[in-house]
Scaffold this active site. Sequence first.
Site, PDB file in Angstrom:
ATOM      1  N   GLY A  34     -11.813   1.211   5.549  1.00 16.42           N
ATOM      2  CA  GLY A  34     -11.131   0.509   4.597  1.00 16.42           C
ATOM      3  C   GLY A  34     -10.218   1.276   3.708  1.00 16.42           C
ATOM      4  N   HIS A  35      -9.466   0.631   3.005  1.00 19.90           N
ATOM      5  CA  HIS A  35      -8.548   1.372   2.216  1.00 19.90           C
ATOM      6  C   HIS A  35      -9.103   2.161   1.088  1.00 19.90           C
ATOM      7  CE1 HIS A  35      -7.518  -2.779  -0.070  1.00 19.90           C
ATOM      8  NE2 HIS A  35      -8.905  -2.381   0.150  1.00 19.90           N
ATOM      9  N   ASN A  36      -8.710   3.303   0.780  1.00 18.46           N
ATOM     10  CA  ASN A  36      -9.283   4.338  -0.345  1.00 18.46           C
ATOM     11  C   ASN A  36     -10.786   4.689  -0.341  1.00 18.46           C
ATOM     12  OD1 ASN A  36      -7.289   2.188  -2.073  1.00 18.46           O
ATOM     13  ND2 ASN A  36      -7.200   4.040  -2.592  1.00 18.46           N
ATOM     14  N   SER A  59     -12.682   1.315  -0.840  1.00 17.46           N
ATOM     15  CA  SER A  59     -13.159   1.984  -1.953  1.00 17.46           C
ATOM     16  C   SER A  59     -14.383   2.437  -1.791  1.00 17.46           C
ATOM     17  CB  SER A  59     -13.179   1.221  -2.980  1.00 17.46           C
ATOM     18  OG  SER A  59     -11.523   0.990  -3.240  1.00 17.46           O
ATOM     19  N   HIS A 113       0.932  -1.312  -0.022  1.00 19.25           N
ATOM     20  CA  HIS A 113      -0.052  -0.055  -0.025  1.00 19.25           C
ATOM     21  C   HIS A 113       0.820   1.274   0.089  1.00 19.25           C
ATOM     22  CE1 HIS A 113      -3.196  -2.621   0.498  1.00 19.25           C
ATOM     23  NE2 HIS A 113      -4.270  -1.559   0.548  1.00 19.25           N
TER      24      HIS A 113
END
Lengths: 329, 329, 329
Positions: A227-229, A247, A186
């Site tokens: 979460g990521h993004n 996302s 990441h």
Amino acid sequence: MLEVELDGDGECEITGLGSLADAGPGQLSFLSNPAYAAQLAATRASAVIVDEKSRGDCPVNKLVSSHPYVSFARASAIFHVTEKPPAGIHPSAVIDPEARIDPSVSVGPNCVIEAGADIGAHTIIGPGCIVGAGCVLGQSCHLRRAVVLYPGVRLGGNVRIDANSVIGADGFGYAFDGEKSIKIHHGGSVAIGDDVEIGAGTTIDRGAMEDTVIGRGVKIDNQVQIGHNCVIGEHTIICGCTAIAGSVVIGRYCIMGGASGAVGHISIADRVEVSAMSLVSRSIDEPGRYSSGTGHMKTSRWKRVITRFQDLDDMATRLRHLEKQVKKD
Amino acid sequence: MLEVELDGDGECEITGLGSLADAGPGQLSFLSNPAYAAQLAATRASAVIVDEKSRGDCPVNKLVSSHPYVSFARASAIFHVTEKPPAGIHPSAVIDPEARIDPSVSVGPNCVIEAGADIGAHTIIGPGCIVGAGCVLGQSCHLRRAVVLYPGVRLGGNVRIDANSVIGADGFGYAFDGEKSIKIHHGGSVAIGDDVEIGAGTTIDRGAMEDTVIGRGVKIDNQVQIGHNCVIGEHTIICGCTAIAGSVVIGRYCIMGGASGAVGHISIADRVEVSAMSLVSRSIDEPGRYSSGTGHMKTSRWKRVITRFQDLDDMATRLRHLEKQVKKD
Amino acid sequence: MLEVELDGDGECEITGLGSLADAGPGQLSFLSNPAYAAQLAATRASAVIVDEKSRGDCPVNKLVSSHPYVSFARASAIFHVTEKPPAGIHPSAVIDPEARIDPSVSVGPNCVIEAGADIGAHTIIGPGCIVGAGCVLGQSCHLRRAVVLYPGVRLGGNVRIDANSVIGADGFGYAFDGEKSIKIHHGGSVAIGDDVEIGAGTTIDRGAMEDTVIGRGVKIDNQVQIGHNCVIGEHTIICGCTAIAGSVVIGRYCIMGGASGAVGHISIADRVEVSAMSLVSRSIDEPGRYSSGTGHMKTSRWKRVITRFQDLDDMATRLRHLEKQVKKD
């Protein structure tokens, strides 16, 4: 300051706050949630913040406000003694010589501040915090205790984070090669806007390539996972234990209820409210209130109901069939 | 290394990664999730990892892969600068003289390593970690920051654990004597296999008598709870905020979706996929995909629907009755 | 001590505990959950705690108990070696000179104890804990590792808290002024009764004006969230990952199942049991068992079923219409 109109004794001294039911002489209370209206008549508070409508029902001094809860929030700041440790670095803290720390900053015992971190004026780093390499913190932030910022995380000004929250750990991304999961490294980070507040035990993952973004004025409760993004719009509120997959784009002025969730790669419009423990399983394009779940009932009844639930497709087919038959007859 | 076929300019220099939408010149992107296919035509990336099918739609240099996401995962490792603190023990760390620590190990500031802990070569213990008495860590593990291992926990090689996760606290076991709950003392521990990765804020409890076991290659996201005596099969994936009660046996290559759950004392077969926020309430014997829940809808509609849901048993009875009547007629 | 009747060889030496399936010679096991009854005949344990009914099915030495699980809990204490670090303050701990710490207390490495904290006799503060200003801890408490107590939190006697739990962070209270959220400052605290046990990664918020109260004998598992101003009745059990919103009053001897929840400002009667992942969405006045949710099924079937679920109001209307029509005919 409270944006209220006084209706009563202007000399009455207020020394603290209390709920309608428990406040006593010298205390200020408020009525905002109609569920508690019945407690107004019997309150022993010296004064109560009420709206115009409830003014007549209030037996004591009144502070009449168009938004009693907002006025009460302002009053709570007046009576609150905010933690304000002195500027300076506690001798037990471990500070990398390449960190830049404004002289007005307070760094508590047992903190770790890694290389290249840059900490703005009047920020407080409470006991046991770890600020990763290259993190940038704005002015007047407060990491209350044992907060972990992974390297490269950026906070705006006036950001508060409570104990044991973790900002910037790697997102949960793996590619499955048929036999095993291969980690997606990441390279993004987390960017948090001004006036954001984050509760205890919350985790916000760094983005895979771009940053995870938390907009200005967002308030996040305890044990939330983002979460990521993800991109969380300005002034959105996320209640405790909510789980937001990767996302997800959430609009402005949304409210995610307690223990709610959103699956990955969807978007949620501005001004959407999601009920407690509801799962958003596809994108929502229109403002409004959304729910999932069944409501609780006695388990004995529930056991029969969920058996029927599992047969619901069959029931619907039979109903359609009956309708045709009755019509034919 | 990426297992791709180059279709385009072999001299093009790639300096980083980016998403299809945001990548610019010099960046490598990928297309794996069909939801993003529309972004391919307009990408400004210098090269894109695509599968054979999408090759024709890619306007820039192509790296054609049978598994674009796997190739991208490999590429992410190339461009990633992994944290690699120098070997040695930070002077602020508190190390019991009876701990065995390989000279190649890095122990960060403010760590605590208790008696009898045994830490393998090239392992990194990040800032603020606590390694309990008698813990055994294999080679090349990485406890990133503020990880707590209770006494006696055993990690294989190449295990990564993110911040504030707690491995080996007592399981939640009490016997009720009619008046109060009497604690079951937990004599088991937690055994974690090679190549396991565990996110931030996750808790894995120790077993009551035998160990809680996390199989090789398992990947666990943030804020997951795994109860005492669970056995998680190799290469299973557990997404964020999942709650697994005690004594659950999960097979190999399963996927537990985000915020999913499993009640205690059940088993789940290999290659089972459980949807987000679904509860597994009895054992699953067959591979496949399983779900629970209702899907979200407008709250106004949902309120009417759940009233009907609670009457579903009654509705089913009436439907059956009507069918008999219509047939009779 | 175990309140059992010996039926077998009184000279048999027991050196440890084991499950029915895995115990070997020298080990004591038990049968309590009927799901494991089939394992009794084949056990290799040297002795088994059984109830009167299973006595005849037990092929080895028997300890007959009216409550085998309670007797087993007592046996687990006999064979357990409890962590018992020596009294005294580790030199790496940072202790405010105005903290009062009984000489029999053990304070581990890297702890922080703030001004005015008062810690009772025989209490153990494990490594990495932070005890806020003015906290009061009773006798024989044990903060196991990296526990954070915010200022002013009060614990009774014999309270155990596992790693990374956070007690007393601010409740999640904001007043929305039309543009932004204004923080409600929290002047209450958290009061925890005697014999309470709290797992790892749990968060309990302080009250806004009055205290959040956890009654005597309450047992709370990992990653539970308890909001501001909740009152949890004595001896209630709250399983892992449960989310309880603010101002919820829960009675005595309740059981909140794993990953269950309760919305704010409701009350739950004594002796209520809530199933795993069920949401209590309005007050419960009667003891008994309550559930929500749908039970899991194959995703293929579930997708059809939830479509029907969303049309349930329409189906019910059509059913009523058919009934009228058929009656008329």
